[in-house]
Design a protein around this motif. Sequence first.
Motif, PDB file in Angstrom:
ATOM      1  N   LEU A  13       0.729   1.620  -4.755  1.00  0.00           N
ATOM      2  CA  LEU A  13       0.014   0.586  -3.999  1.00  0.00           C
ATOM      3  C   LEU A  13      -1.246   1.128  -3.324  1.00  0.00           C
ATOM      4  N   ASN A  14      -1.280   2.445  -3.067  1.00  0.00           N
ATOM      5  CA  ASN A  14      -2.523   3.017  -2.533  1.00  0.00           C
ATOM      6  C   ASN A  14      -3.622   2.985  -3.589  1.00  0.00           C
ATOM      7  N   VAL A  48       4.916  -8.191  -5.391  1.00  0.00           N
ATOM      8  CA  VAL A  48       4.476  -7.049  -4.568  1.00  0.00           C
ATOM      9  C   VAL A  48       2.956  -6.896  -4.640  1.00  0.00           C
ATOM     10  N   ILE A  49       2.404  -7.026  -5.836  1.00  0.00           N
ATOM     11  CA  ILE A  49       0.949  -6.877  -5.993  1.00  0.00           C
ATOM     12  C   ILE A  49       0.219  -8.017  -5.276  1.00  0.00           C
ATOM     13  N   ALA A  50       0.720  -9.243  -5.452  1.00  0.00           N
ATOM     14  CA  ALA A  50       0.066 -10.387  -4.810  1.00  0.00           C
ATOM     15  C   ALA A  50       0.102 -10.247  -3.290  1.00  0.00           C
ATOM     16  N   LYS A  51       1.246  -9.801  -2.770  1.00  0.00           N
ATOM     17  CA  LYS A  51       1.355  -9.609  -1.308  1.00  0.00           C
ATOM     18  C   LYS A  51       0.339  -8.602  -0.819  1.00  0.00           C
ATOM     19  N   VAL A 243      -2.628   2.534 -11.430  1.00  0.00           N
ATOM     20  CA  VAL A 243      -1.586   1.960 -10.571  1.00  0.00           C
ATOM     21  C   VAL A 243      -0.185   2.194 -11.143  1.00  0.00           C
ATOM     22  N   ALA A 244      -0.021   1.965 -12.460  1.00  0.00           N
ATOM     23  CA  ALA A 244       1.333   2.008 -13.036  1.00  0.00           C
ATOM     24  C   ALA A 244       1.542   3.251 -13.894  1.00  0.00           C
ATOM     25  N   SER A 245       2.611   3.993 -13.597  1.00  0.00           N
ATOM     26  CA  SER A 245       2.987   5.145 -14.420  1.00  0.00           C
ATOM     27  C   SER A 245       4.407   4.933 -14.927  1.00  0.00           C
ATOM     28  N   THR A 365       9.420   0.781  -9.389  1.00  0.00           N
ATOM     29  CA  THR A 365       9.527   1.477  -8.109  1.00  0.00           C
ATOM     30  C   THR A 365       8.148   1.537  -7.486  1.00  0.00           C
ATOM     31  N   PHE A 366       8.094   1.773  -6.180  1.00  0.00           N
ATOM     32  CA  PHE A 366       6.799   1.669  -5.486  1.00  0.00           C
ATOM     33  C   PHE A 366       6.523   2.912  -4.657  1.00  0.00           C
TER      34      PHE A 366
END
Length: 369
Positions: A13-14, A48-51, A243-245, A365-366
């Motif tokens: 998210l960072n 989660v992304i929209a928030k 962002v995504a791994s 996971t985040f």
Amino acid sequence: MPNFSETHLEIDLNALEHNYRYLRSKLKRGTKFLGVVKAFAYGSDCIVIAKKLEQLGADYLAVAYISEGISLRKGGIRLPILVLHAQPQGYPLMIKHCLEPNIYSLRVLQKFLEEAKKLKQSNYPIHIKFNSGLNRLGFGTDVISKIKTLLKDRSEVNVKSVFSHLAASEDVSEDKFTLSQIKLFQSQANLFSENLESRPFRHILNTSGILNYPEAQLDMVRSGIGLYGYGNEDRFDSDLKVVASLKTIISQIHSLQPNETVGYNRAFTSAQSRRIATLPLGHADGIGRQYGNGKASVIINGSKAPIIGNVCMDMIMVDITGIDCDEGDEVLIFGKGHSAEDFAKTADTISYELLCGISQRIKRTFVGD
Ligand SMILES: *Cc1c(COP(=O)(O)O)cnc(C)c1O
């Protein structure tokens, strides 16, 4: 249901925040920012992304389908949501959840007007899409006066914006075509806005548009792929953060003798002795068979391990000859340090398809906040 798989898509998210701020820094003050979160936010996690985007100050969100917008509302998202491919069957539910339709043809305009009247709406926000050359969805210039006639004195709806979509904003060799699309859209928007009481706002740029045609940012831009860390060009990728791994572990290691084969159809034959590793994910998870047989590689302890043989439904075998690794060690399929764009290229596709294809079976996971 608990998900005990080691395979997971790690969402940073960072990195999302960095990309949002970077793209925003390309805009004039006052230009609105729409975050595109269709297809589970490009395969990551739409709520989660929209928030996070809502928190960061995005002005708008967009999804492709009404059902995606309803999920966002149920997840507590309050931002205005544009539904890019809203289909008339869903209009009653769309109105119930305050989702704003893309109106792209006379057929859907008439249906929407009927529905808005039936549900006693007033000033319901709609967005008129013009076709400026992509030839996918949108009104042609020839029907603009017809649209205006249909909308005359229809207080049920309010045209909040007019927009269009570029066909090749990432391709500088199509510069002339892109500029002609921007020009055509401006003339369509002018024609539509003539004699209207309130001027609808305008938008045409996607991520590559923001990066290549900043002068056409108009009143709002719509960014998807850039938020997720890809800029469709190496020189832009370096300013963005992935962002995504997609990560997993080694389930089992085998030693092969010369002439042994690996996997279904015995598609891989080893000429010499080799070490191979089996990973717990497969084509049902979104890593398709097109990546098998030596095309794509994964990263194990810093080294590239090519996928060998056919990709199975739930497993992949990779060649780890010469790589110092053990069962249980972490494997990076793609992500930070091994870009989805490069992985996708090995099978002649693009980051978009790879990212959006990661199945819902894979746990998200985040990291970051
Ligand atoms: C998907 C989509 C976008 C986002 O495009 P990116 O290249 O991911 O930034 C913008 N506008 C429309 C109409 C779209 O369908």
